[in-house]
Design an enzyme around this catalytic site. Structure first.
Site, PDB file in Angstrom:
ATOM      1  CG  ASP A  19      -0.200   2.553  12.403  1.00 35.62           C
ATOM      2  OD1 ASP A  19      -0.193   3.623  11.759  1.00 35.62           O
ATOM      3  OD2 ASP A  19      -0.323   2.513  13.645  1.00 35.62           O
ATOM      4  CB  SER A  48      -9.832  -5.403  11.638  1.00 38.57           C
ATOM      5  OG  SER A  48     -10.065  -4.191  12.315  1.00 38.57           O
ATOM      6  CB  ILE A  94      -1.021  -0.008   1.159  1.00 42.53           C
ATOM      7  CG1 ILE A  94      -2.138   1.012   0.867  1.00 42.53           C
ATOM      8  CG2 ILE A  94      -0.342   0.243   2.504  1.00 42.53           C
ATOM      9  CD1 ILE A  94      -3.383   0.803   1.688  1.00 42.53           C
TER      10      ILE A  94
END
Length: 175
Positions: A37, A125, A14
């Site tokens: 993250d 998630s 990403i």
């Protein structure tokens, strides 16, 4: 009548996506972490962390609540913005699907407010929050398809890190 955006999937990283906005599967602290993250913070550089710290010093002093979204610069990433959203931890005793769907809807709402036309999403998630990937794909595709009309989007892209996730999102996108 507004044209519907293309909803696509790719196998990849990403942080390498050339889109207007990248969605970050953040933790509530907004200060970086592992998985997607950590990769976004590392590759994007200190500008992202600096904006996240300002958000924590202001409106999000207690952290970003699950299912909400907020944008920062993308720093050194090939995108213009990072939209941070906090996914729910999967539970076998409580249905948290609505919280997961909210991550996608709220990210698209923020993207529309920014004027983004292309958005890349991870499988929110499904990492350390242990959401089963096939179910996460079903929730994600439904939420993105339903919320796509909130903006002038051209492409909404799921960027999947591994082949099992790529297959699961392919199945969820199939007519």
């Amino acid at each position: 009548m507004t044209a519907r955006p293309a909803i696509t999937r790719v196998l990849g990283d990403i942080t390498e996506q050339r889109v207007d906005a990248i969605v970050n599967a953040a933790n509530s602290s907004l200060l970086g972490g592992g998985g997607v993250d950590g990769a976004i913070h590392r590759r994007g550089g200190p500008e992202i962390l600096a904006e996240c710290r300002r958000l924590r010093a202001g409106r999000y002093g207690r952290g970003l609540p699950t299912g909400q979204a907020v944008a920062t610069t993308a720093g050194r990433l090939p995108a213009r913005w990072v939209i941070h959203t906090v996914g729910p931890v999967h539970s076998t005793t409580e249905d948290r699907s609505e919280q997961l769907a909210s991550c996608y809807r709220e990210s698209l709402r923020v993207a529309a407010e920014l004027g983004a036309r292309t958005v890349a999403f991870p499988a929110i998630s499904t990492g350390v929050y242990r959401w089963p990937v096939a179910d996460a794909a079903r929730v994600a595709v439904r939420a993105v398809t339903e919320a796509a009309a909130v903006g002038a989007f051209v492409e909404l892209r799921f960027v999947l890190f591994d082949e099992p996730a790529h297959r699961a999102f392919g199945a969820a996108l199939a007519p």
